[in-house]
Design a protein around this motif. Structure first.
Motif, PDB file in Angstrom:
ATOM      1  N   LYS A 191       0.812  -1.217   0.000  1.00 56.63           N
ATOM      2  CA  LYS A 191       0.000   0.000   0.000  1.00 56.63           C
ATOM      3  C   LYS A 191       0.848   1.272   0.000  1.00 56.63           C
ATOM      4  O   LYS A 191       0.496   2.267  -0.633  1.00 56.63           O
ATOM      5  CB  LYS A 191      -0.930   0.009   1.215  1.00 56.63           C
ATOM      6  N   VAL A 192       1.972   1.238   0.734  1.00 54.85           N
ATOM      7  CA  VAL A 192       2.720   2.486   0.958  1.00 54.85           C
ATOM      8  C   VAL A 192       3.902   2.674   0.009  1.00 54.85           C
ATOM      9  O   VAL A 192       4.341   3.806  -0.209  1.00 54.85           O
ATOM     10  CB  VAL A 192       3.220   2.566   2.419  1.00 54.85           C
ATOM     11  N   LEU A 193       4.443   1.604  -0.562  1.00 55.78           N
ATOM     12  CA  LEU A 193       5.609   1.749  -1.426  1.00 55.78           C
ATOM     13  C   LEU A 193       5.200   2.235  -2.813  1.00 55.78           C
ATOM     14  O   LEU A 193       4.179   1.804  -3.352  1.00 55.78           O
ATOM     15  CB  LEU A 193       6.359   0.411  -1.558  1.00 55.78           C
ATOM     16  N   PRO A 194       5.980   3.111  -3.421  1.00 53.74           N
ATOM     17  CA  PRO A 194       5.693   3.554  -4.792  1.00 53.74           C
ATOM     18  C   PRO A 194       5.775   2.387  -5.769  1.00 53.74           C
ATOM     19  O   PRO A 194       6.558   1.445  -5.568  1.00 53.74           O
ATOM     20  CB  PRO A 194       6.813   4.575  -5.066  1.00 53.74           C
ATOM     21  N   GLY A 195       4.977   2.450  -6.812  1.00 55.81           N
ATOM     22  CA  GLY A 195       4.933   1.362  -7.776  1.00 55.81           C
ATOM     23  C   GLY A 195       6.276   1.064  -8.419  1.00 55.81           C
ATOM     24  O   GLY A 195       6.552  -0.078  -8.776  1.00 55.81           O
ATOM     25  N   ALA A 196       7.126   2.075  -8.556  1.00 57.22           N
ATOM     26  CA  ALA A 196       8.406   1.894  -9.243  1.00 57.22           C
ATOM     27  C   ALA A 196       9.349   0.970  -8.477  1.00 57.22           C
ATOM     28  O   ALA A 196      10.221   0.335  -9.073  1.00 57.22           O
ATOM     29  CB  ALA A 196       9.072   3.247  -9.463  1.00 57.22           C
ATOM     30  N   VAL A 197       9.203   0.889  -7.146  1.00 56.57           N
ATOM     31  CA  VAL A 197      10.129   0.075  -6.341  1.00 56.57           C
ATOM     32  C   VAL A 197       9.409  -1.026  -5.576  1.00 56.57           C
ATOM     33  O   VAL A 197      10.045  -1.835  -4.897  1.00 56.57           O
ATOM     34  CB  VAL A 197      10.888   0.968  -5.339  1.00 56.57           C
ATOM     35  N   ARG A 198       8.085  -1.079  -5.681  1.00 55.83           N
ATOM     36  CA  ARG A 198       7.316  -2.006  -4.849  1.00 55.83           C
ATOM     37  C   ARG A 198       7.703  -3.465  -5.075  1.00 55.83           C
ATOM     38  O   ARG A 198       7.851  -4.245  -4.130  1.00 55.83           O
ATOM     39  CB  ARG A 198       5.825  -1.828  -5.123  1.00 55.83           C
TER      40      ARG A 198
END
Length: 640
Positions: A249-256
């Motif tokens: 939920k909290v991590l940006p999509g680029a690094v999730r």
């Protein structure tokens, strides 16, 4: 015959219509429906799902998106969970057999059971997918033990070492297998779960369990040996699930995608080593100290406790702290009294499973019990019978504990023990010859075996009725395909009451006719009513909550009897079953009972649905009754 591949296009379109994998929290299935829980309703297009080829209807009800597929829904479920991003969202173990369904929460339980039953059901479900491997390889261990005992193989030979590794690998790496099944249960990425548990069984970590002055981040570490353990893997994956979902939920999509596994594994491995390991080790130390004191102060009582609870200690992983005590006693004084009562504990469970093997009616349960009994008696390997037979049925497990207590008390009074560290089994009896009174040790073992078998023999029918035919094996063979209906078939009323048209019942799926033609009956009164079979045939589904039955008629008609609307949520309260899955019943024979007052108090309609689920293969299903009818009266005519 349908396959998963046939439903791949349907699966892709349905998942896309519901907002894609990222919008889906979980998916499960029942006898006819895929049931989705989603995150954001505004991203789901119910009309698009309903328009997919192969979907009978799609509705939003009870907080779930229900997509009705029909009898081939297991293949649709497999196709959905095979899609990218959907594997960890499948909750197959919570399936309901009638179409109403009850979804397990993320903790693997449901609110209608006490904590002990929740734990037993959870452990049984986690072991279900690997039971056949445990049973088969446990049997291999039994034969290898027999070969070594009879002198056919030397324990030091290369052949023995290789075969022992072959059969013992699954037991040593059991935490990895449980990480996989727990990941499916708790909706955790399976590869993250495996990556988290793998370090705990590496030789370097295993060696730390015997090392001194071990520190992690400067914190003193009292580690345990996690190989073959059960509870640590379950708890670790359960906790990891919350961490994974929060990170997603909290991590940006680029690094999730790569930071989620990195953080989960990096956090959980030290957390397990600092918490679960030390707690389990300390509990085990207290346990071993207490048992040694008890055997000295009151040998019969100490023997009874060991005989009763050894399998419970194994279940919680507390036995690891006792094994060093066994080895130390043998090294210092040449024997250990702690191991004597374990003969009664292990063989009582094996004899209880033997009674299930002979007495049970469920063929899948018997298949697990057979090889498990052999490995239990010959090699002391009880995992298959504990997790696949006795524990799911509950009563045989309890009988085994009580029988082990009686036998253990006799062995304790005889100061029985062992002078060699071996797995307690029939073949281990020579290790007890020179410790205490051997005749009394044998007597205690025999008493435990007899009590375990006889006691379980009488409770098996009750245990199977309570379980109501729920499958022990997760991948049990499906029921055969529908037979052709022959001649004209009459369907009888399962309860007395007022007949109402199917389209008027308060359930959108039933009322739509998507599950088949039929009628509803409003049961008369508020007393306990007996539910009877509407046709003669074989029971192909008996819901464990007692509210639904599926019968395949001798003439090919398939009839579903569903007592009440949403009564699955009552968790069995007010219902009792008198039959089991696979049993043949006659028209008018009692299936179970329902307390209508309890249904009314719970706030659910008591409308009883009678549905012919293979309607599409028939010429006509015609309601022939209206108004008040007696139980057993004709309500439907079927023509082929």
């Amino acid at each position: 015959m349908a396959t998963r591949q046939d439903f791949a296009p349907l699966a892709e379109r349905v998942v896309a219509a519901l907002g894609g994998p990222g919008n889906i929290r979980s998916v499960t299935h029942c006898a006819t429906r895929l049931r989705f829980k989603i995150r954001e309703n505004d991203k789901a297009d119910l009309q698009a799902a309903d328009a997919v080829d192969g979907v009978l209807t799609a509705i939003h009800s009870g907080g779930q998106y229900q997509v009705v597929i029909g009898n081939d829904v297991p293949f649709a479920y497999e196709a959905v969970t095979a899609l990218d991003g959907m594997a960890s969202k499948g909750v197959k173990d919570s399936v309901d057999e009638d179409g109403a369904g009850e979804e397990m929460d993320a903790d693997g339980g449901d609110t209608d059971k006490n904590l002990l039953n929740k734990f037993i059901d959870l452990v049984s479900a986690l072991f279900s997918p690997i039971l056949w491997c445990l049973a088969g390889l446990g049997l291999g261990k039994a034969f290898l033990t027999l070969a070594e005992t009879t002198g056919l193989l030397e324990e030091t030979s290369d052949t023995y070492v290789i075969l022992n590794a072959t059969f013992d690998g699954i037991f040593y790496f059991l935490p990895l297998f449980l990480a996989l099944t727990a990941a499916r249960r708790f909706k955790v990425n399976q590869f993250i779960a495996l990556s988290m548990m793998a370090p705990l069984v590496l030789p370097q970590i295993v060696a730390l369990s015997e090392a001194e002055n071990v520190h992690l981040f400067g914190i003193p570490l009292n580690s345990m040996n996690y190989s073959s353990s059960v509870i640590p893997a379950i708890i670790a994956v359960w906790v990891a699930g919350y961490l994974q979902r929060w990170l997603e939920k909290v991590l940006p999509g680029a690094v999730r995608n790569f930071f989620t596994p990195l953080i989960v594994v990096a956090v959980m491995v030290p957390l397990v080593l600092l918490t679960i390991g030390p707690v389990t080790l300390q509990l085990g130390n207290w346990l071993s100290d207490g048992l040694n004191w008890l055997l000295s102060a009151a040998p019969w009582l100490g023997g009874a406790v060991l005989g009763a609870f050894w399998q419970v200690f194994v279940l919680f992983g507390l036995h690891w702290s006792l094994i060093p005590v066994f080895l130390n006693d043998i090294a210092v004084q040449g024997y250990t009294l702690l191991m004597g009562p374990l003969l009664a504990a292990v063989l009582a469970q094996a004899s209880a499973a033997a009674a299930v093997w002979i007495r049970a009616k469920d063929p899948e349960r018997k298949k697990v019990a057979g090889p498990g009994v052999i490995s239990g008696f010959l090699a002391g390997v009880t995992e298959p019978i504990i997790y696949g037979v006795n524990l799911p049925l509950k009563y045989p497990f309890y009988v085994g504990l009580g029988s082990g207590a009686v036998g253990g008390a006799i062995i304790g009074m005889a100061h029985g023990g062992m002078d060699t560290f071996v797995f307690p089994s029939v073949l281990a009896l020579p290790a007890a010859v020179n410790v205490g009174t051997f005749g009394m040790t044998v007597l205690g073992t025999v008493v435990a075996v007899i009590l375990g078998f006889v006691g379980t023999w009488f409770v098996v029918p009750m245990a199977e009725r309570k379980l109501s035919g729920a499958a022990v094996i997760a991948d049990a063979p499906a029921e055969p395909k529908t037979a052709d209906v022959t001649g004209q078939v009459t369907v009888l009323a399962p309860v007395p009451g007022n007949v109402v048209p199917l389209e008027d019942v308060d359930d959108k799926v039933f009322a739509s006719g998507a599950m088949g033609a039929g009628v509803g009956i409003e049961p008369a009164g508020r007393s306990t009513v007996t539910v009877t079979s509407p046709v003669s045939g074989k029971l192909i589904a008996v819901q464990k909550t007692g509210h639904a039955y599926g019968i395949r008629g001798d003439n090919g008609a398939e009839v579903l009897v569903h007592v009440g609307i949403d009564t699955v949520k009552m968790g069995g309260t007010g219902f009792s079953t008198l039959v089991e899955r696979g049993q043949h019943v006659s028209a008018g024979e009692a299936l179970g009972t329902v307390d209508l007052a309890a249904v009314a108090e719970a706030g659910y309609p008591a409308t009883t649905l009678v549905i012919v689920t293979n309607t599409k293969k028939l010429t006509a299903v015609t309601p022939v009754a209206s108004g008040d009818v007696a139980g057993g009266a004709t309500i439907l005519d079927i023509e082929n």
